[in-house]
Write an enzyme that holds these catalytic residues in place. Sequence first.
Site, PDB file in Angstrom:
ATOM      1  N   THR A 114    -104.367-103.988 -28.011  1.00 17.82           N
ATOM      2  CA  THR A 114    -103.669-104.260 -26.757  1.00 17.82           C
ATOM      3  C   THR A 114    -104.466-103.854 -25.512  1.00 17.82           C
ATOM      4  OG1 THR A 114    -102.539-102.118 -26.748  1.00 17.82           O
ATOM      5  CG2 THR A 114    -101.453-103.929 -27.910  1.00 17.82           C
ATOM      6  N   ASP A 115    -104.002-104.385 -24.390  1.00 17.20           N
ATOM      7  CA  ASP A 115    -104.562-103.993 -23.101  1.00 17.20           C
ATOM      8  C   ASP A 115    -103.754-102.807 -22.555  1.00 17.20           C
ATOM      9  OD1 ASP A 115    -102.173-105.058 -22.087  1.00 17.20           O
ATOM     10  OD2 ASP A 115    -103.130-106.877 -21.319  1.00 17.20           O
ATOM     11  N   ALA A 116    -104.004-102.424 -21.330  1.00 17.51           N
ATOM     12  CA  ALA A 116    -103.339-101.255 -20.737  1.00 17.51           C
ATOM     13  C   ALA A 116    -101.825-101.428 -20.628  1.00 17.51           C
ATOM     14  CB  ALA A 116    -103.930-100.968 -19.355  1.00 17.51           C
ATOM     15  N   ILE A 174     -99.936-105.256 -24.200  1.00 19.41           N
ATOM     16  CA  ILE A 174     -99.880-106.656 -24.617  1.00 19.41           C
ATOM     17  C   ILE A 174    -101.155-106.982 -25.379  1.00 19.41           C
ATOM     18  CG2 ILE A 174     -99.814-109.044 -23.786  1.00 19.41           C
ATOM     19  CD1 ILE A 174     -98.174-107.997 -21.388  1.00 19.41           C
TER      20      ILE A 174
END
Length: 151
Positions: A29-31, A34
């Site tokens: 995931t990103d920050a 997601i």
Amino acid sequence: MTDAPLSPASGRLTGHQHNFPLRVYYEDTDAAGIVYHAVYLHYAERARTEALRLCGLDHGRLAKEQGLHFAVHRCVIDYQRPARLDDALMVHTRLTTMGGASFELDQSIHREGTPIAHLTVRLVCMDTQGRPVRLPPSLQDALRIMVGAPS
């Protein structure tokens, strides 16, 4: 009492498709939590590898014994909804077409039955020099068995 050695999960062939469960981890995931767009390609690759393994097409053995490899020739992905940290996902894989040296797979990623992403992937069979070669009859048969494709 000894425990049997654990083996990685390969998913399951059900009817005409392979079903491969997986979970979204923090590293995917990103920050914002997601799933990063390129990770869907990893998910699809894992599912394809396990689908082929279940029908007897182990990548390592295929390379060693027959000098054959599969390469992605084309991949189209349609992102429909975001997957998020800790989601339980299912990757569905079906064979849609088979040509002389290539075959195409339809892959969809779902969360609780809701579509997340859809991929169309064309793989080409290649020799050790990277040249396309016809799929040997044994590989064609294995692919047909795997997904119940018509002859």
